[in-house]
Scaffold this motif. Structure first.
Motif, mmCIF file in Angstrom:
data_model
loop_
_atom_site.group_PDB
_atom_site.id
_atom_site.type_symbol
_atom_site.label_atom_id
_atom_site.label_comp_id
_atom_site.label_asym_id
_atom_site.label_seq_id
_atom_site.Cartn_x
_atom_site.Cartn_y
_atom_site.Cartn_z
ATOM 1 N N GLY A 246 19.958 20.586 38.993
ATOM 2 C CA GLY A 246 20.157 19.337 38.258
ATOM 3 C C GLY A 246 21.647 19.042 38.135
ATOM 4 N N LEU A 247 21.941 17.845 37.634
ATOM 5 C CA LEU A 247 23.337 17.415 37.521
ATOM 6 C C LEU A 247 24.100 18.276 36.510
ATOM 7 C CD1 LEU A 247 22.710 13.560 37.304
ATOM 8 C CD2 LEU A 247 23.568 14.841 39.290
ATOM 9 N N SER A 248 25.398 18.232 36.591
ATOM 10 C CA SER A 248 26.234 18.896 35.593
ATOM 11 C C SER A 248 25.939 18.275 34.229
ATOM 12 C CB SER A 248 27.708 18.699 35.969
ATOM 13 O OG SER A 248 28.527 19.150 34.920
ATOM 14 N N GLY A 249 25.695 19.114 33.233
ATOM 15 C CA GLY A 249 25.409 18.609 31.893
ATOM 16 C C GLY A 249 23.947 18.252 31.674
ATOM 17 N N SER A 250 23.112 18.479 32.670
ATOM 18 C CA SER A 250 21.696 18.116 32.525
ATOM 19 C C SER A 250 20.983 19.076 31.578
ATOM 20 C CB SER A 250 20.999 18.109 33.888
ATOM 21 O OG SER A 250 21.110 19.372 34.513
ATOM 22 N N GLY A 251 21.497 20.298 31.450
ATOM 23 C CA GLY A 251 20.887 21.263 30.536
ATOM 24 C C GLY A 251 20.433 22.548 31.218
ATOM 25 N N LYS A 252 20.813 22.730 32.479
ATOM 26 C CA LYS A 252 20.364 23.912 33.240
ATOM 27 C C LYS A 252 20.717 25.214 32.535
ATOM 28 C CE LYS A 252 22.917 22.944 36.825
ATOM 29 N NZ LYS A 252 23.653 21.780 36.346
ATOM 30 N N SER A 253 22.009 25.391 32.235
ATOM 31 C CA SER A 253 22.433 26.673 31.663
ATOM 32 C C SER A 253 21.824 26.880 30.288
ATOM 33 C CB SER A 253 23.954 26.754 31.520
ATOM 34 O OG SER A 253 24.574 26.058 32.546
ATOM 35 N N THR A 254 21.761 25.821 29.494
ATOM 36 C CA THR A 254 21.217 25.963 28.144
ATOM 37 C C THR A 254 19.760 26.416 28.210
ATOM 38 O OG1 THR A 254 22.677 24.178 27.456
ATOM 39 C CG2 THR A 254 20.891 24.748 25.948
ATOM 40 N N ILE A 255 18.973 25.780 29.087
ATOM 41 C CA ILE A 255 17.564 26.162 29.192
ATOM 42 C C ILE A 255 17.447 27.559 29.819
ATOM 43 C CG2 ILE A 255 15.288 25.496 30.075
ATOM 44 C CD1 ILE A 255 16.356 22.615 30.268
ATOM 45 N N ARG A 355 27.047 10.786 29.098
ATOM 46 C CA ARG A 355 27.245 10.531 27.669
ATOM 47 C C ARG A 355 27.587 11.843 26.953
ATOM 48 N NH1 ARG A 355 25.045 11.015 23.176
ATOM 49 N NH2 ARG A 355 23.204 12.083 23.965
ATOM 50 N N ARG A 356 26.890 12.927 27.369
ATOM 51 C CA ARG A 356 27.172 14.232 26.735
ATOM 52 C C ARG A 356 28.573 14.704 27.102
ATOM 53 N NH1 ARG A 356 21.502 17.280 28.432
ATOM 54 N NH2 ARG A 356 20.168 16.037 27.084
ATOM 55 N N ASP A 357 28.903 14.600 28.346
ATOM 56 C CA ASP A 357 30.176 15.037 28.942
ATOM 57 C C ASP A 357 30.822 16.194 28.182
ATOM 58 O OD1 ASP A 357 32.034 15.109 30.900
ATOM 59 O OD2 ASP A 357 33.116 13.296 30.302
ATOM 60 N N ARG A 358 30.067 17.286 28.129
ATOM 61 C CA ARG A 358 30.477 18.450 27.344
ATOM 62 C C ARG A 358 31.857 18.977 27.690
ATOM 63 N NH1 ARG A 358 28.535 23.367 26.595
ATOM 64 N NH2 ARG A 358 28.275 23.573 28.842
ATOM 65 N N LYS A 359 32.165 18.938 29.005
ATOM 66 C CA LYS A 359 33.439 19.533 29.414
ATOM 67 C C LYS A 359 34.482 18.467 29.752
ATOM 68 C CE LYS A 359 30.770 23.294 31.558
ATOM 69 N NZ LYS A 359 30.331 23.830 32.857
ATOM 70 N N ASP A 391 13.142 16.247 31.741
ATOM 71 C CA ASP A 391 14.213 15.321 31.348
ATOM 72 C C ASP A 391 14.551 15.659 29.898
ATOM 73 O OD1 ASP A 391 15.751 13.272 30.381
ATOM 74 O OD2 ASP A 391 14.538 11.665 31.251
ATOM 75 N N THR A 392 15.755 16.131 29.644
ATOM 76 C CA THR A 392 16.097 16.643 28.307
ATOM 77 C C THR A 392 16.641 15.559 27.383
ATOM 78 O OG1 THR A 392 18.385 17.221 28.824
ATOM 79 C CG2 THR A 392 16.710 18.871 29.346
ATOM 80 N N THR A 393 16.619 14.282 27.853
ATOM 81 C CA THR A 393 17.283 13.211 27.092
ATOM 82 C C THR A 393 16.913 13.225 25.605
ATOM 83 O OG1 THR A 393 17.242 11.886 29.090
ATOM 84 C CG2 THR A 393 17.790 10.740 27.047
ATOM 85 N N ASP A 394 15.609 13.200 25.338
ATOM 86 C CA ASP A 394 15.211 13.177 23.925
ATOM 87 C C ASP A 394 14.385 14.401 23.603
ATOM 88 O OD1 ASP A 394 16.321 10.695 23.041
ATOM 89 O OD2 ASP A 394 14.883 9.734 24.411
ATOM 90 N N MET A 395 14.845 15.532 24.035
ATOM 91 C CA MET A 395 14.030 16.734 23.890
ATOM 92 C C MET A 395 14.857 17.849 23.264
ATOM 93 S SD MET A 395 12.260 18.876 26.952
ATOM 94 C CE MET A 395 11.059 17.742 27.545
ATOM 95 N N PRO A 396 14.324 18.482 22.221
ATOM 96 C CA PRO A 396 15.070 19.628 21.691
ATOM 97 C C PRO A 396 15.067 20.777 22.695
ATOM 98 C CG PRO A 396 13.056 19.208 20.414
ATOM 99 C CD PRO A 396 13.088 18.209 21.504
HETATM 100 N N1 LIG Z 1 16.544 19.778 25.696
HETATM 101 C C1 LIG Z 1 17.751 20.200 26.048
HETATM 102 N N2 LIG Z 1 17.863 21.186 26.971
HETATM 103 C C2 LIG Z 1 19.077 21.595 27.358
HETATM 104 N N3 LIG Z 1 20.228 21.117 26.927
HETATM 105 C C3 LIG Z 1 20.197 20.123 25.999
HETATM 106 C C4 LIG Z 1 18.959 19.622 25.529
HETATM 107 N N4 LIG Z 1 19.224 18.653 24.654
HETATM 108 C C5 LIG Z 1 20.555 18.566 24.578
HETATM 109 N N5 LIG Z 1 21.168 19.442 25.362
HETATM 110 C C6 LIG Z 1 22.628 19.638 25.500
HETATM 111 O O1 LIG Z 1 23.032 19.258 26.795
HETATM 112 C C7 LIG Z 1 24.134 20.062 27.206
HETATM 113 C C8 LIG Z 1 23.730 20.719 28.537
HETATM 114 O O2 LIG Z 1 24.794 21.481 29.037
HETATM 115 P P1 LIG Z 1 24.569 22.674 30.018
HETATM 116 O O3 LIG Z 1 23.377 23.467 29.623
HETATM 117 O O4 LIG Z 1 25.866 23.383 30.177
HETATM 118 O O5 LIG Z 1 24.173 21.863 31.362
HETATM 119 P P2 LIG Z 1 24.370 22.296 32.870
HETATM 120 O O6 LIG Z 1 24.284 23.780 32.935
HETATM 121 O O7 LIG Z 1 23.231 21.607 33.571
HETATM 122 O O8 LIG Z 1 25.690 21.754 33.282
HETATM 123 C C9 LIG Z 1 24.385 21.077 26.126
HETATM 124 O O9 LIG Z 1 25.430 20.635 25.331
HETATM 125 C C10 LIG Z 1 23.065 21.079 25.354
HETATM 126 O O10 LIG Z 1 23.231 21.428 24.004
#
Ligand SMILES: Nc1ncnc2c1ncn2[C@@H]1O[C@H](COP(=O)(O)OP(=O)(O)O)[C@@H](O)[C@H]1O
Ligand SMILES: Nc1ncnc2c1ncn2[C@@H]1O[C@H](COP(=O)(O)OS(=O)(=O)O)[C@@H](OP(=O)(O)O)[C@H]1O
Length: 415
Positions: A246-255, A355-359, A391-396
């Motif tokens: 998935g794209l950068s910031g999509s949530g891969k690492s977090t999940i 929108r998240r643009d964490r980094k 799609d993590t847009t509106d998902m915890p």
């Molecule tokens: N349902 C979700 N699953 C994963 N990340 C989420 C979710 N909702 C919000 N986020 C946020 O989105 C960001 C995803 O970043 P990250 O996991 O580093 O993505 P990636 O590894 O794809 O670049 C984090 O800041 C995380 O807290």
């Protein structure tokens, strides 16, 4: 001026090459061209009318011209043969004769992989019964072999374990054990074991090809040992690669981290987490974000993950992996070692990732400070073979992790 290039064929092509060079694919002396392939497929004959059951082809991913030579190397880089190109199909398949350059030393049991001429010279007179096998030769089969040999008044039983892929070494070990047993029982014929790297084909073609190979080794008769019974281990013990894309910031690492932690809490499986940042810092240090380097990065991750799966482990990877063909390569690598490959597409749309643009990378990419940024100025090919799309847009986060855990439980991959 004709060109000279180097190429390492895949495992199946290398096996075919060895048989072409050893004479086990007699009368073939090279890879087949389009006309022969068409004729073989339609009628089981070469264009000159000689019976031949299977296309034997070599794919090159780059263009070559008639007269060019291709130095074919093993995976360790040792030159095996020289191919003189006679034609190349639009799909990349090249035809032409091959000439031996070195003795194959890659792969197991090199010592036992002897060619027909050498073996025939050693066998002496008297009928030969060749036995090809892809699995164990159990008592019943051995009795059948003995009876057939006695009926044929065979001077020699030539055991030809067909080695290809993961099961190869076990097939050779079985043949060696069977040979010992026959000798100990004082069988009225000699027993010789020669390992043959014949890659399997579909059922009828495989058998015909085995007949051809047996004949090349001078057999008067061929006995095809029954196919091994497949007993795959229970799913929760099979090697597994959980691959997030998935794209950068999509949530891969977090999940991925959430799933890793959930698995560790549950226990029962060892987990290897190939963290994207750690990979880029160690395994893929120095690689850029060009297509070539991204592909190499993904192949390296795939290689390590497949090794984990080979030993029954569970590997989690979470790179962007923007190219479908490269993801498919990893899937093939994992499945080749008997592992399960599960693809999770974290399909959070670009707008949300940005929108998240964490980094702060998207802002930089928009400002032109980071060239070739995935989704902005570099491609991302959406998978059409994902086992799960999130799609993590509106998902915890917990819900996303639960969806992946659910995928693992529903397939029985974890208990
Ligand atoms: N349902 C979700 N699953 C994963 N990340 C989420 C979710 N909702 C919000 N986020 C946020 O989105 C960001 C995803 O970043 P990250 O996991 O580093 O993505 P990636 O590894 O794809 O670049 C984090 O800041 C995380 O807290
Ligand atoms: N040009 C460009 N394009 C995309 N990403 C970039 C780029 N430059 C640096 N980064 C950062 O590197 C992380 C992606 O690395 P990967 O190894 O996962 O990428 S790839 O699979 O090899 O394409 C990615 O991290 P994640 O946000 O974790 O995905 C980015 O932070």
């Amino acid at each position: 001026m004709p060109n000279q290039v180097e190429w390492t064929p895949d495992a199946r092509e290398l096996a075919d090459l060895e048989l072409l060079l050893s004479g086990a694919f007699h009368p073939l002396t090279g890879f087949l061209g389009a006309a022969d392939v068409a004729e073989v497929t339609a009628r089981g004959r070469l264009t000159d009318g000689t019976p031949w059951p299977a296309p034997v082809t070599l794919h090159l991913p780059f263009p070559v011209a008639p007269g060019d030579t291709v130095r074919l190397c093993d995976p360790e880089g040792a030159a095996l043969a020289e191919l003189t190109v006679t034609e190349q199909a639009e799909t990349g398949e090249v035809a032409g004769p091959v000439k031996r350059l070195g003795t194959p030393e890659h792969g197991p049991f090199a010592r036992l992989r002897r060619g027909p001429a050498e073996v025939r010279a050693e066998l002496g007179d008297g009928p030969v019964l060749a036995v090809t096998s892809r699995g164990p030769l159990d008592d019943t089969v051995l009795e059948e072999i003995k009876a057939t040999a006695v009926e044929l008044e065979a001077a020699t039983v030539l055991l030809l374990p067909l080695i290809f892929g993961e099961r190869g070494p076990a097939v050779v070990r079985d043949a060696l054990r069977a040979a010992d047993r026959l000798r100990q029982e004082g069988a009225p014929f000699g027993v010789t074991v020669v390992a043959v790297p014949l890659a399997p084909r579909e059922a009828p073609i495989d058998l015909e090809l085995r007949e051809h190979v047996a004949a090349a080794y001078g057999a008067a008769e061929h006995f095809a040992a029954p196919e091994p019974v497949e007993i795959p281990g229970p799913p929760h013990r099979r090697g597994l690669v959980l691959f997030f894309t998935g794209l950068s910031g999509s949530g891969k690492s977090t999940i991925a981290r959430g799933v890793r932690d959930a698995l560790l809490e549950r226990g029962g499986r060892t987990v290897t987490y190939l963290d994207g940042d750690v990979v880029r810092r160690l395994l893929s240090k120095g690689l850029t974000f060009s297509k070539e380097d991204r592909d190499l990065n993904i192949r390296r991750i795939g290689f390590v993950a497949a090794e984990v799966a080979r030993h029954g482990g569970l590997a989690i990877c979470a790179p962007i992996a923007p190219y479908a063909a490269t993801r498919a390569e990893v899937r093939a690598m994992v499945e080749e070692v008997g592992g399960v490959f599960l693809l999770v597409h974290v399909a959070t749309p670009l707008e949300e990732c940005e929108r998240r643009d964490r980094k702060g990378l998207y802002a930089k990419a928009r400002a032109g400070l980071i060239p070739a940024f995935t989704g902005i100025s570099d491609p991302y090919e959406e998978p059409d073979d994902a086992d799960l799309v999130i799609d993590t847009t509106d998902m915890p986060v917990e819900k996303a992790v639960a969806a992946v855990m659910n995928l693992l439980t529903s397939g029985g991959w974890i208990r």
